[in-house]
Design a protein around this motif. Structure first.
Motif, PDB file in Angstrom:
ATOM      1  N   ASP A  99       1.094 -93.982  81.822  1.00 30.52           N
ATOM      2  CA  ASP A  99       1.584 -94.642  83.033  1.00 30.52           C
ATOM      3  C   ASP A  99       2.088 -96.056  82.779  1.00 30.52           C
ATOM      4  O   ASP A  99       2.432 -96.774  83.718  1.00 30.52           O
ATOM      5  CB  ASP A  99       0.496 -94.665  84.110  1.00 30.52           C
ATOM      6  CG  ASP A  99      -0.700 -95.549  83.738  1.00 30.52           C
ATOM      7  OD1 ASP A  99      -0.759 -96.032  82.581  1.00 30.52           O
ATOM      8  OD2 ASP A  99      -1.575 -95.760  84.607  1.00 30.52           O
ATOM      9  N   GLY A 100       2.148 -96.463  81.522  1.00 37.84           N
ATOM     10  CA  GLY A 100       2.630 -97.789  81.185  1.00 37.84           C
ATOM     11  C   GLY A 100       1.566 -98.865  81.201  1.00 37.84           C
ATOM     12  O   GLY A 100       1.878-100.033  80.944  1.00 37.84           O
ATOM     13  N   LYS A 101       0.323 -98.496  81.483  1.00 35.14           N
ATOM     14  CA  LYS A 101      -0.784 -99.455  81.521  1.00 35.14           C
ATOM     15  C   LYS A 101      -1.870 -99.006  80.553  1.00 35.14           C
ATOM     16  O   LYS A 101      -2.171 -97.819  80.459  1.00 35.14           O
ATOM     17  CB  LYS A 101      -1.347 -99.562  82.945  1.00 35.14           C
ATOM     18  CG  LYS A 101      -0.322-100.007  83.972  1.00 35.14           C
ATOM     19  CD  LYS A 101      -0.917-100.002  85.378  1.00 35.14           C
ATOM     20  CE  LYS A 101       0.129-100.392  86.417  1.00 35.14           C
ATOM     21  NZ  LYS A 101      -0.430-100.356  87.794  1.00 35.14           N
ATOM     22  N   LEU A 102      -2.472 -99.978  79.881  1.00 34.13           N
ATOM     23  CA  LEU A 102      -3.462 -99.651  78.869  1.00 34.13           C
ATOM     24  C   LEU A 102      -4.809 -99.306  79.487  1.00 34.13           C
ATOM     25  O   LEU A 102      -5.216 -99.891  80.492  1.00 34.13           O
ATOM     26  CB  LEU A 102      -3.641-100.832  77.904  1.00 34.13           C
ATOM     27  CG  LEU A 102      -2.436-101.169  77.016  1.00 34.13           C
ATOM     28  CD1 LEU A 102      -2.754-102.371  76.135  1.00 34.13           C
ATOM     29  CD2 LEU A 102      -2.028 -99.979  76.165  1.00 34.13           C
ATOM     30  N   GLU A 103      -5.465 -98.356  78.848  1.00 39.34           N
ATOM     31  CA  GLU A 103      -6.855 -98.023  79.171  1.00 39.34           C
ATOM     32  C   GLU A 103      -7.737 -98.384  77.974  1.00 39.34           C
ATOM     33  O   GLU A 103      -7.243 -98.540  76.853  1.00 39.34           O
ATOM     34  CB  GLU A 103      -7.025 -96.528  79.473  1.00 39.34           C
ATOM     35  CG  GLU A 103      -6.495 -96.081  80.820  1.00 39.34           C
ATOM     36  CD  GLU A 103      -4.998 -95.860  80.822  1.00 39.34           C
ATOM     37  OE1 GLU A 103      -4.346 -96.262  81.820  1.00 39.34           O
ATOM     38  OE2 GLU A 103      -4.463 -95.308  79.850  1.00 39.34           O
ATOM     39  N   VAL A 104      -9.022 -98.518  78.235  1.00 44.08           N
ATOM     40  CA  VAL A 104     -10.013 -98.668  77.171  1.00 44.08           C
ATOM     41  C   VAL A 104     -10.800 -97.365  77.111  1.00 44.08           C
ATOM     42  O   VAL A 104     -11.367 -96.921  78.118  1.00 44.08           O
ATOM     43  CB  VAL A 104     -10.951 -99.859  77.423  1.00 44.08           C
ATOM     44  CG1 VAL A 104     -11.997 -99.950  76.313  1.00 44.08           C
ATOM     45  CG2 VAL A 104     -10.154-101.158  77.502  1.00 44.08           C
ATOM     46  N   LEU A 105     -10.795 -96.729  75.947  1.00 43.03           N
ATOM     47  CA  LEU A 105     -11.491 -95.470  75.732  1.00 43.03           C
ATOM     48  C   LEU A 105     -12.753 -95.762  74.933  1.00 43.03           C
ATOM     49  O   LEU A 105     -12.714 -96.518  73.955  1.00 43.03           O
ATOM     50  CB  LEU A 105     -10.620 -94.493  74.946  1.00 43.03           C
ATOM     51  CG  LEU A 105      -9.125 -94.413  75.303  1.00 43.03           C
ATOM     52  CD1 LEU A 105      -8.414 -93.447  74.380  1.00 43.03           C
ATOM     53  CD2 LEU A 105      -8.936 -94.024  76.749  1.00 43.03           C
ATOM     54  N   CYS A 106     -13.869 -95.148  75.312  1.00 42.60           N
ATOM     55  CA  CYS A 106     -15.090 -95.392  74.560  1.00 42.60           C
ATOM     56  C   CYS A 106     -16.102 -94.282  74.817  1.00 42.60           C
ATOM     57  O   CYS A 106     -15.969 -93.504  75.770  1.00 42.60           O
ATOM     58  CB  CYS A 106     -15.700 -96.752  74.918  1.00 42.60           C
ATOM     59  SG  CYS A 106     -16.447 -96.818  76.556  1.00 42.60           S
ATOM     60  N   VAL A 107     -17.091 -94.213  73.938  1.00 43.93           N
ATOM     61  CA  VAL A 107     -18.227 -93.319  74.126  1.00 43.93           C
ATOM     62  C   VAL A 107     -19.447 -94.180  74.421  1.00 43.93           C
ATOM     63  O   VAL A 107     -19.857 -94.998  73.598  1.00 43.93           O
ATOM     64  CB  VAL A 107     -18.479 -92.442  72.892  1.00 43.93           C
ATOM     65  CG1 VAL A 107     -19.723 -91.576  73.108  1.00 43.93           C
ATOM     66  CG2 VAL A 107     -17.265 -91.568  72.596  1.00 43.93           C
ATOM     67  N   MET A 108     -20.003 -94.011  75.633  1.00 42.76           N
ATOM     68  CA  MET A 108     -21.191 -94.723  76.076  1.00 42.76           C
ATOM     69  C   MET A 108     -22.129 -93.725  76.746  1.00 42.76           C
ATOM     70  O   MET A 108     -21.668 -92.808  77.436  1.00 42.76           O
ATOM     71  CB  MET A 108     -20.850 -95.840  77.085  1.00 42.76           C
ATOM     72  CG  MET A 108     -19.949 -96.930  76.573  1.00 42.76           C
ATOM     73  SD  MET A 108     -19.538 -98.160  77.869  1.00 42.76           S
ATOM     74  CE  MET A 108     -21.110 -99.011  78.041  1.00 42.76           C
ATOM     75  N   ASN A 109     -23.417 -93.914  76.535  1.00 45.28           N
ATOM     76  CA  ASN A 109     -24.428 -93.106  77.240  1.00 45.28           C
ATOM     77  C   ASN A 109     -24.186 -91.602  77.095  1.00 45.28           C
ATOM     78  O   ASN A 109     -24.412 -90.823  78.025  1.00 45.28           O
ATOM     79  CB  ASN A 109     -24.454 -93.478  78.724  1.00 45.28           C
ATOM     80  CG  ASN A 109     -24.664 -94.959  78.948  1.00 45.28           C
ATOM     81  OD1 ASN A 109     -25.515 -95.574  78.315  1.00 45.28           O
ATOM     82  ND2 ASN A 109     -23.861 -95.539  79.838  1.00 45.28           N
ATOM     83  N   GLY A 110     -23.675 -91.198  75.933  1.00 44.49           N
ATOM     84  CA  GLY A 110     -23.458 -89.787  75.675  1.00 44.49           C
ATOM     85  C   GLY A 110     -22.265 -89.184  76.382  1.00 44.49           C
ATOM     86  O   GLY A 110     -22.112 -87.957  76.413  1.00 44.49           O
ATOM     87  N   LYS A 111     -21.375 -90.017  76.936  1.00 50.01           N
ATOM     88  CA  LYS A 111     -20.185 -89.558  77.652  1.00 50.01           C
ATOM     89  C   LYS A 111     -18.944 -90.257  77.109  1.00 50.01           C
ATOM     90  O   LYS A 111     -19.027 -91.344  76.519  1.00 50.01           O
ATOM     91  CB  LYS A 111     -20.303 -89.858  79.152  1.00 50.01           C
ATOM     92  CG  LYS A 111     -21.530 -89.277  79.836  1.00 50.01           C
ATOM     93  CD  LYS A 111     -21.364 -87.812  80.148  1.00 50.01           C
ATOM     94  CE  LYS A 111     -22.519 -87.294  80.991  1.00 50.01           C
ATOM     95  NZ  LYS A 111     -22.356 -85.859  81.330  1.00 50.01           N
ATOM     96  N   PHE A 112     -17.787 -89.643  77.344  1.00 51.51           N
ATOM     97  CA  PHE A 112     -16.511 -90.257  76.987  1.00 51.51           C
ATOM     98  C   PHE A 112     -15.924 -90.918  78.229  1.00 51.51           C
ATOM     99  O   PHE A 112     -15.671 -90.241  79.235  1.00 51.51           O
ATOM    100  CB  PHE A 112     -15.544 -89.211  76.447  1.00 51.51           C
ATOM    101  CG  PHE A 112     -14.286 -89.781  75.847  1.00 51.51           C
ATOM    102  CD1 PHE A 112     -14.202 -90.010  74.493  1.00 51.51           C
ATOM    103  CD2 PHE A 112     -13.186 -90.083  76.643  1.00 51.51           C
ATOM    104  CE1 PHE A 112     -13.045 -90.524  73.916  1.00 51.51           C
ATOM    105  CE2 PHE A 112     -12.030 -90.605  76.090  1.00 51.51           C
ATOM    106  CZ  PHE A 112     -11.962 -90.828  74.724  1.00 51.51           C
TER     107      PHE A 112
END
Length: 429
Positions: A99-112
């Motif tokens: 969509d032209g905007k950055l996201e932050v991807l991460c694995v926390m608390n056993g979830k993506f």
């Protein structure tokens, strides 16, 4: 190493940012989170796991700052007992939905988690395909889309999972997958191949060829037209440094190192054809128990794998990370950025003759990128308390931003403690 090179006349410190609120032992990511034309800093703190030899880190906390030091948002709670840099931290900055905007991807608390880059707001959350699938995050194009939006997860050393952006499982693979698989469309069919350690996989997870006689595992992987023949080659660092063509034929092997922990491709020498391969040899790992301290050394190879020079290190230190840095100043060659050197050796830029051209008077980890969209890269050296931004020339951070979002390069959304990369044209990363 015998040609004199004039050191940088000026090394400008653009900012010194207090990052203590992010907690200790963080890893830094760069990205234009709000699309204003200037990069922001995301500090990624790992969980409390201390032994990551078999089970890797998850993320404990994320903290975003601008270049003026303003804390923009924080997700999670910093923990003084966070683990150390013994494995990757599963986090990347990328426009995953296009969509032209950055996201932050991460694995926390056993979830993506997928977070909105500008605010840290949660956008999506998914179950992991396996409890151990959180060693690192790799963005790939496995489904032939115009925009790379597939995700590869892995455990520490043995299994990888390929998923769509909606976390539909595409395939799995088991093998000697190394630290950070590298993805690249080697045959030009619109789909990425995956160099997963010592196995080259197609976009469906089928093994195309394997490196059968290499020991240990792949520490880092680079792709580039090393010999200027118009075709891309693969260079792998691990027990040795070795180059393959895209069909899996070995072209050369450099065995003058004990452990080729890091390699980096670049045009470090204008007087030589093709690309050169910088590397880091761990000659003595840790303490041998007999009083000999750990020691490493930088080296440089030509496009045929022949050694051009090797550092004669006189101090202890065996944890150096070496990367390629391009566009330090207009018209400059590629340099070798080496940091986490230990033994009182500060992070520095080295030229293709092994000479220091810029020394950063602040110890710590490093990230680099074109933070302001001006065509030159800056270097950020950071520890648990401060992030110091350096440049080859003075830039006034008080000037208004352009408002044109910075492009998030593949190198920036493929952040890892085991840097790989690609050179896709003369001097272009």
């Amino acid at each position: 190493m015998n040609q004199a090179t004039r050191p940088e006349k000026q090394l400008w410190q653009l900012a010194s940012i207090d990052i203590r609120a992010a907690g200790p032992r963080c890893k830094m990511l760069l990205g234009d989170l709000n699309g204003d034309g200037r990069a922001e800093l995301v500090l990624v703190q790992p969980d409390k796991r201390q032994d990551v030899r078999y089970i890797p880190h998850q993320v404990q906390c994320l903290t975003a700052y601008d270049l003026h030091g303003k804390l923009l948002w924080q997700q999670g709670e910093p923990d003084a007992g966070a683990g150390s840099h013994g494995s990757d931290y599963p986090a990347q900055i990328y426009d995953i939905d296009g969509d032209g905007k950055l996201e932050v991807l991460c694995v926390m608390n056993g979830k993506f988690y997928i977070l909105e880059g500008a605010t840290g707001r949660l956008k999506s959350v998914y179950d992991l395909p396996d409890p151990h699938a959180h060693d690192c995050i790799i963005i790939a194009n496995l489904t032939g889309s115009d925009h790379a939006s597939d995700i590869i997860l892995k455990d520490r050393y043995h299994r990888i999972w390929a998923l769509t952006r909606e976390f539909e499982l595409l395939w799995t693979h088991e093998g000697n997958i190394g630290h950070y698989p590298w993805v690249y469309d080697l045959n030009g069919d619109g789909y990425d191949e995956v160099m997963a350690g010592y196995d080259l996989l197609d976009h469906r997870g089928k093994v195309l060829w394997s490196c059968h006689d290499l020991e240990d595992h792949a520490d880092c992987i680079w792709v580039g037209d090393v010999d200027d023949d118009g075709l891309m080659e693969l260079v792998i660092g691990g027990s040795v440094t070795v180059m393959y063509d895209r069909e899996g034929n070995e072209r050369w092997r450099y065995d003058g190192s004990i452990e080729s922990q890091h390699i980096a491709l670049g045009r470090f020498r204008a007087d030589l054809p093709g690309l050169q391969i910088a590397g880091l040899d761990r000659m003595v790992r840790e303490d041998d128990g007999k009083g000999l301290k750990g020691k490493d050394a930088l080296f440089l190879l030509d496009c045929e794998g022949k050694e051009l020079w090797k550092e004669k290190r006189t101090t202890s230190g065996w944890l150096t990370i070496a990367e390629t840095l391009s566009n330090w100043r207009p018209g400059s060659p590629d340099y070798i950025l080496a940091y986490r050197r230990g033994g009182g050796v500060y992070p520095a830029l080295y030229d293709g003759y092994g000479n220091i051209v810029a020394k950063f008077q602040h110890e710590g980890y490093a990230v680099h990128g074109d933070l302001l969209g001006q065509g030159t890269e800056q270097v950020v050296i950071y520890d648990d308390e401060l992030a110091v931004v350096y440049s080859s020339h003075n830039i006034d951070l008080a000037l208004p931003t352009s408002g044109i979002p910075l492009i998030q390069s593949k190198r920036l959304y493929s952040s890892t403690l085991y840097p790989g990369g690609e050179v896709t044209g003369p001097g272009k990363k």
